[in-house]
Motif scaffolding. Structure first.
Motif, PDB file in Angstrom:
ATOM      1  N   GLY A   3      13.240  10.168  -3.278  1.00 23.75           N
ATOM      2  CA  GLY A   3      13.458   9.634  -4.618  1.00 23.75           C
ATOM      3  C   GLY A   3      12.137   9.334  -5.308  1.00 23.75           C
ATOM      4  O   GLY A   3      11.101   9.144  -4.665  1.00 23.75           O
ATOM      5  N   LYS A   4      12.176   9.278  -6.637  1.00 23.30           N
ATOM      6  CA  LYS A   4      11.009   8.892  -7.420  1.00 23.30           C
ATOM      7  C   LYS A   4      11.462   7.807  -8.396  1.00 23.30           C
ATOM      8  O   LYS A   4      12.399   8.019  -9.159  1.00 23.30           O
ATOM      9  N   TYR A   5      10.819   6.655  -8.318  1.00 16.75           N
ATOM     10  CA  TYR A   5      11.285   5.451  -9.010  1.00 16.75           C
ATOM     11  C   TYR A   5      10.172   4.967  -9.930  1.00 16.75           C
ATOM     12  O   TYR A   5       9.018   4.804  -9.490  1.00 16.75           O
ATOM     13  N   VAL A   6      10.494   4.691 -11.183  1.00 13.28           N
ATOM     14  CA  VAL A   6       9.450   4.388 -12.166  1.00 13.28           C
ATOM     15  C   VAL A   6       8.743   3.052 -11.868  1.00 13.28           C
ATOM     16  O   VAL A   6       7.505   2.994 -11.861  1.00 13.28           O
ATOM     17  N   GLY A   7       9.490   1.994 -11.639  1.00 14.10           N
ATOM     18  CA  GLY A   7       8.863   0.673 -11.450  1.00 14.10           C
ATOM     19  C   GLY A   7       7.902   0.658 -10.264  1.00 14.10           C
ATOM     20  O   GLY A   7       6.714   0.324 -10.418  1.00 14.10           O
ATOM     21  N   PRO A   8       8.375   1.027  -9.076  1.00 16.44           N
ATOM     22  CA  PRO A   8       7.473   1.059  -7.922  1.00 16.44           C
ATOM     23  C   PRO A   8       6.288   2.005  -8.132  1.00 16.44           C
ATOM     24  O   PRO A   8       5.171   1.711  -7.716  1.00 16.44           O
ATOM     25  N   GLY A   9       6.521   3.129  -8.829  1.00 18.26           N
ATOM     26  CA  GLY A   9       5.426   4.066  -9.106  1.00 18.26           C
ATOM     27  C   GLY A   9       4.378   3.439 -10.007  1.00 18.26           C
ATOM     28  O   GLY A   9       3.168   3.621  -9.806  1.00 18.26           O
ATOM     29  N   ALA A  10       4.841   2.682 -11.014  1.00 18.36           N
ATOM     30  CA  ALA A  10       3.907   2.041 -11.948  1.00 18.36           C
ATOM     31  C   ALA A  10       3.034   1.025 -11.214  1.00 18.36           C
ATOM     32  O   ALA A  10       1.825   0.926 -11.445  1.00 18.36           O
ATOM     33  N   VAL A  11       3.650   0.272 -10.321  1.00 15.08           N
ATOM     34  CA  VAL A  11       2.907  -0.747  -9.577  1.00 15.08           C
ATOM     35  C   VAL A  11       1.884  -0.084  -8.643  1.00 15.08           C
ATOM     36  O   VAL A  11       0.731  -0.522  -8.547  1.00 15.08           O
ATOM     37  N   THR A  12       2.291   1.000  -7.999  1.00 11.44           N
ATOM     38  CA  THR A  12       1.374   1.717  -7.096  1.00 11.44           C
ATOM     39  C   THR A  12       0.174   2.254  -7.864  1.00 11.44           C
ATOM     40  O   THR A  12      -0.982   2.059  -7.459  1.00 11.44           O
ATOM     41  N   ALA A  13       0.452   2.918  -8.983  1.00  8.77           N
ATOM     42  CA  ALA A  13      -0.645   3.474  -9.782  1.00  8.77           C
ATOM     43  C   ALA A  13      -1.566   2.347 -10.254  1.00  8.77           C
ATOM     44  O   ALA A  13      -2.796   2.481 -10.236  1.00  8.77           O
ATOM     45  N   ALA A  14      -0.973   1.212 -10.644  1.00  5.64           N
ATOM     46  CA  ALA A  14      -1.785   0.079 -11.119  1.00  5.64           C
ATOM     47  C   ALA A  14      -2.684  -0.472 -10.006  1.00  5.64           C
ATOM     48  O   ALA A  14      -3.827  -0.856 -10.258  1.00  5.64           O
ATOM     49  N   HIS A  15      -2.175  -0.511  -8.781  1.00  3.56           N
ATOM     50  CA  HIS A  15      -3.035  -0.966  -7.668  1.00  3.56           C
ATOM     51  C   HIS A  15      -4.258  -0.055  -7.536  1.00  3.56           C
ATOM     52  O   HIS A  15      -5.374  -0.513  -7.311  1.00  3.56           O
ATOM     53  N   LEU A  16      -4.018   1.255  -7.670  1.00  6.39           N
ATOM     54  CA  LEU A  16      -5.144   2.188  -7.545  1.00  6.39           C
ATOM     55  C   LEU A  16      -6.103   2.008  -8.714  1.00  6.39           C
ATOM     56  O   LEU A  16      -7.321   1.979  -8.542  1.00  6.39           O
ATOM     57  N   ILE A  17      -5.554   1.894  -9.910  1.00 13.52           N
ATOM     58  CA  ILE A  17      -6.409   1.775 -11.092  1.00 13.52           C
ATOM     59  C   ILE A  17      -7.236   0.486 -11.026  1.00 13.52           C
ATOM     60  O   ILE A  17      -8.442   0.484 -11.268  1.00 13.52           O
ATOM     61  N   TYR A  18      -6.585  -0.616 -10.668  1.00 12.28           N
ATOM     62  CA  TYR A  18      -7.349  -1.865 -10.560  1.00 12.28           C
ATOM     63  C   TYR A  18      -8.359  -1.816  -9.411  1.00 12.28           C
ATOM     64  O   TYR A  18      -9.416  -2.443  -9.487  1.00 12.28           O
ATOM     65  N   SER A  19      -8.069  -1.059  -8.363  1.00 11.41           N
ATOM     66  CA  SER A  19      -9.076  -0.894  -7.295  1.00 11.41           C
ATOM     67  C   SER A  19     -10.311  -0.233  -7.880  1.00 11.41           C
ATOM     68  O   SER A  19     -11.441  -0.603  -7.575  1.00 11.41           O
ATOM     69  N   ASP A  20     -10.073   0.771  -8.737  1.00  8.43           N
ATOM     70  CA  ASP A  20     -11.206   1.478  -9.335  1.00  8.43           C
ATOM     71  C   ASP A  20     -11.949   0.603 -10.347  1.00  8.43           C
ATOM     72  O   ASP A  20     -13.175   0.627 -10.423  1.00  8.43           O
ATOM     73  N   ILE A  21     -11.201  -0.201 -11.102  1.00  7.12           N
ATOM     74  CA  ILE A  21     -11.845  -1.050 -12.107  1.00  7.12           C
ATOM     75  C   ILE A  21     -12.685  -2.143 -11.435  1.00  7.12           C
ATOM     76  O   ILE A  21     -13.832  -2.381 -11.792  1.00  7.12           O
ATOM     77  N   LEU A  22     -12.114  -2.796 -10.442  1.00  3.93           N
ATOM     78  CA  LEU A  22     -12.803  -3.943  -9.836  1.00  3.93           C
ATOM     79  C   LEU A  22     -13.813  -3.542  -8.763  1.00  3.93           C
ATOM     80  O   LEU A  22     -14.792  -4.248  -8.545  1.00  3.93           O
ATOM     81  N   PHE A  23     -13.548  -2.432  -8.096  1.00  2.10           N
ATOM     82  CA  PHE A  23     -14.431  -2.011  -6.991  1.00  2.10           C
ATOM     83  C   PHE A  23     -14.805  -0.543  -7.160  1.00  2.10           C
ATOM     84  O   PHE A  23     -14.463   0.294  -6.326  1.00  2.10           O
ATOM     85  N   PRO A  24     -15.517  -0.221  -8.249  1.00  2.00           N
ATOM     86  CA  PRO A  24     -15.776   1.188  -8.534  1.00  2.00           C
ATOM     87  C   PRO A  24     -16.526   1.865  -7.390  1.00  2.00           C
ATOM     88  O   PRO A  24     -17.328   1.233  -6.718  1.00  2.00           O
ATOM     89  N   SER A  25     -16.237   3.108  -7.200  1.00  2.00           N
ATOM     90  CA  SER A  25     -16.848   3.973  -6.169  1.00  2.00           C
ATOM     91  C   SER A  25     -16.668   3.470  -4.742  1.00  2.00           C
ATOM     92  O   SER A  25     -17.421   3.846  -3.863  1.00  2.00           O
ATOM     93  N   CYS A  26     -15.716   2.600  -4.512  1.00  2.00           N
ATOM     94  CA  CYS A  26     -15.547   2.142  -3.131  1.00  2.00           C
ATOM     95  C   CYS A  26     -14.761   3.137  -2.303  1.00  2.00           C
ATOM     96  O   CYS A  26     -15.123   3.429  -1.170  1.00  2.00           O
ATOM     97  N   VAL A  27     -13.704   3.669  -2.880  1.00  2.00           N
ATOM     98  CA  VAL A  27     -13.000   4.740  -2.188  1.00  2.00           C
ATOM     99  C   VAL A  27     -13.795   6.020  -2.471  1.00  2.00           C
ATOM    100  O   VAL A  27     -14.368   6.184  -3.541  1.00  2.00           O
ATOM    101  N   SER A  28     -13.853   6.921  -1.492  1.00  2.00           N
ATOM    102  CA  SER A  28     -14.683   8.123  -1.652  1.00  2.00           C
ATOM    103  C   SER A  28     -14.164   9.018  -2.769  1.00  2.00           C
ATOM    104  O   SER A  28     -12.973   9.025  -3.077  1.00  2.00           O
ATOM    105  N   ASP A  29     -15.106   9.795  -3.335  1.00  2.00           N
ATOM    106  CA  ASP A  29     -14.729  10.715  -4.399  1.00  2.00           C
ATOM    107  C   ASP A  29     -14.602  12.142  -3.871  1.00  2.00           C
ATOM    108  O   ASP A  29     -14.600  13.090  -4.631  1.00  2.00           O
ATOM    109  N   ASN A  30     -14.488  12.268  -2.551  1.00  2.00           N
ATOM    110  CA  ASN A  30     -14.312  13.624  -1.998  1.00  2.00           C
ATOM    111  C   ASN A  30     -13.155  13.624  -1.008  1.00  2.00           C
ATOM    112  O   ASN A  30     -13.316  13.877   0.168  1.00  2.00           O
ATOM    113  N   LEU A  31     -11.988  13.304  -1.535  1.00  2.00           N
ATOM    114  CA  LEU A  31     -10.816  13.165  -0.670  1.00  2.00           C
ATOM    115  C   LEU A  31     -10.176  14.510  -0.341  1.00  2.00           C
ATOM    116  O   LEU A  31      -9.141  14.545   0.316  1.00  2.00           O
TER     117      LEU A  31
END
Ligand code: 9MR
Ligand code: ZN
Length: 541
Positions: free
Chosen positions: A151-179
């Motif tokens: 299944g694909k669910y909008v609410g849980p998807g939005a929260v997941t994407a937001a966690h990733l986006i805020y990870s990038d905003i608050l901790f830029p370049s911490c996750v590798s850029d060559n995944l």
């Protein structure tokens, strides 16, 4: 069961050279640490282990401080356990957890060059039908499979994407850029590339009038088959207020995160968010989502809309600067709203991140109100951590379905609290949850697939359960012990006496304890990125 487990519990994936090494011991001391040549590098005397309610174990948590890179042995009594300290240790797991989301991608072929042995043809590529009028069909491909189901669910998807986006905003370049994902090397950080895969799909989930469909699923969960074999009709289920609120917030946030990389895409996100907001304004009668008759896929029937509205108002104010959104954010805010919560149901914490790290003084009085409320509430996470023998941020009664979210939610809130106050106990508390997920726990299990000496091998995950490959798809985190909303078959196997922290089966049918989910991966990414950024700061000193 615990009798045969090692009596020294460690982060099985290793520790970082500039972050403290923590272990739990279930035997009397002292503990000695020797290096590879057998030299004793540390001896720790400690009080006898004491009772931990959640696990029923007698345990003592030890802080070994910082150790240089190398392989070590921890010894206590007759027990000995090898552990590793290295510069790569938090990054390899954080990277894998983002890559784990790539493996959840729907609607595209997972090519061998990115997916290796876990390659598979494109899945769920047919047109979806509207549940309420089956004659209406539309192509709504893409997005991540939510969890062990397709299944694909909008609410849980939005929260997941937001966690990733805020990870990038608050901790830029911490996750590798060559995944090694298809977009790698395109000039956009891979963590944002991965989030965008979900956002592109989410945009398609919006109805003409601005509302968002709650989910795109079949009427019933698929059997354990590969996704490309799952060919039954998919449906756009009815719209909901909570999915519209969460999508609105997430897309307004996306405007901010992507505008420097792709202005057109950012504007499409913002336009969609504004239309969603308008629909919410025009449709104030909130009803929690309920599955229509005949549908049994995930409900995500969030009963509270205020937190979604608060988060959306904050992000829209940040994106557009229009005072009306600030007024709304002020209206929705209250001191008893849950602001240290970042999960699929309670998203107030995401609004708090927007206020505390982006809006700040531009939010006027709201800034300090939000900050004070957040700081007050985040103390609870530390209290729970202190009370646990293993330093786990889950109270005994918190071992519910997806207890890893309770834990990682609390880790996020301690991490954010540390960013605001510099209180090192909060940093330590967040770090202990990272260690919990990777083996420092009463089960001696590393909950992330593909990692650890004693790892999860049989997650409730359809591709892993049907691909004829022994090892499960890597980089996915199990929901973990659950003694609250438990399946009868789990109860039959574990009985009443197993303590909550050990109510776990590494068995494929046990969706109640051993499913994986995108929004369990993403808060762990946030915590990993946080630790990497702290490690980098310490290294720079
Ligand atoms: O994460 C959800 C958890 O909080 C609920 O208790 C549980 C039972 O309703 O459902 C979980 O979400 C599942 C969703 O409904 C369907 N896809 C798999 C999700 C993870 O188990
Ligand atoms: Zn699919």
């Amino acid at each position: 069961m615990s009798e045969s487990l090692p009596k020294i519990r460690i982060n099985q994936t290793g520790y970082h050279t500039s972050l403290n090494v923590r272990m739990a011991v279930l035997t009397d001391g002292p503990l000695t640490v020797t290096d590879e040549s057998g030299n004793i590098v540390k001896t720790i005397e400690y009080e006898a282990p004491s009772f931990d309610e959640a696990s029923g174990d007698n345990v003592r948590l030890l802080d070994l401080g910082i150790l240089p890179a190398g392989k070590y042995f921890a010894k206590a009594g007759t027990e000995s356990r090898e552990f590793v300290v290295s510069e790569s240790s938090p990054r390899d797991v954080a990277d894998a957890l983002v890559k784990g989301l790539y493996f959840q991608r729907c609607g595209m072929e997972l090519e061998e060059k990115y997916a290796g042995i876990y390659k598979h043809p494109a899945c769920h590529t047919a047109e979806a039908a509207d549940w309420e009028d089956n004659s209406k069909k539309r192509l709504v491909t893409g997005g991540w499979h939510d969890a062990g189901d397709y299944g694909k669910y909008v609410g849980p998807g939005a929260v997941t994407a937001a966690h990733l986006i805020y990870s990038d905003i608050l901790f830029p370049s911490c996750v590798s850029d060559n995944l090694n994902i298809p977009e790698s090397g395109n000039g956009v950080p891979d963590i944002l590339n991965e989030a965008r895969y979900e956002l592109d799909w989410m945009l398609k989930m919006q109805r003409g009038d601005g509302a968002f469909h709650h989910k795109l699923t079949k009427a019933k969960f698929a059997p354990f088959i590969m996704p490309e074999e799952d060919l039954l009709q998919e449906y756009l289920m009815p719209v909901s207020h909570t999915s519209t609120g969460a999508a609105c917030a997430c897309l307004a946030l996306s405007y901010r995160a992507y505008k420097k990389y792709d202005a057109d895409f950012a504007l499409r996100c913002l336009d969609s968010a504004v239309r969603a907001w308008k629909w919410l304004e025009e449709n104030p009668d909130f009803e929690p989502y309920k599955n229509p008759e005949g549908v049994n896929t995930g409900g995500y029937g969030d009963r509270n809309l205020t937190d979604e509205l608060f988060w959306a108002a904050c992000e829209l104010y940040s994106a557009k600067g229009d005072e009306k959104y600030l007024k709304s954010a002020e209206e929705f805010f209250s001191e008893d709203m849950l602001l240290a919560e970042f999960g699929w149901a309670n998203v107030g914490g995401l609004g708090a991140l927007c206020v505390m790290f982006e809006l700040k003084e531009t939010a006027g009085d709201l800034y300090l109100k939000v900050k004070n409320t957040f700081l007050r509430q985040s103390k609870k996470a530390l209290e729970v951590t202190r009370l646990s023998g293993y330093g786990t941020a889950i109270p005994s009664e918190g071992y519910i379905w997806g207890s890893i979210l309770t834990d990682m939610n609390n880790a996020m809130s301690m991490a954010v609290s540390f960013l605001l106050t510099g209180d090192t106990e909060m940093l330590d508390g967040a770090m202990l949850q990272w260690d919990y997920a990777l083996g420092l726990n009463s089960l001696d299990i590393c909950f992330v697939t593909g990692f650890g000496e004693r790892r999860v091998m049989n997650p409730h995950h359809r591709p892993s359960g049907s691909d004829d490959i022994t090892d499960p798809v890597p980089g996915l985190i199990s929901g973990g012990p659950n003694k609250r909303y438990t399946y009868p078959q789990t109860k039959e196997k574990l009985g009443e006496d197993v303590p909550p922290a050990k109510y776990f089966l590494d068995e494929l049918p046990s969706a109640d304890t051993n499913e994986i989910a995108i929004y369990w991966n993403s808060p762990v990414v946030f915590v990993g990125a946080f630790l990497l950024s702290e490690a980098a700061k310490k290294d720079a000193r």
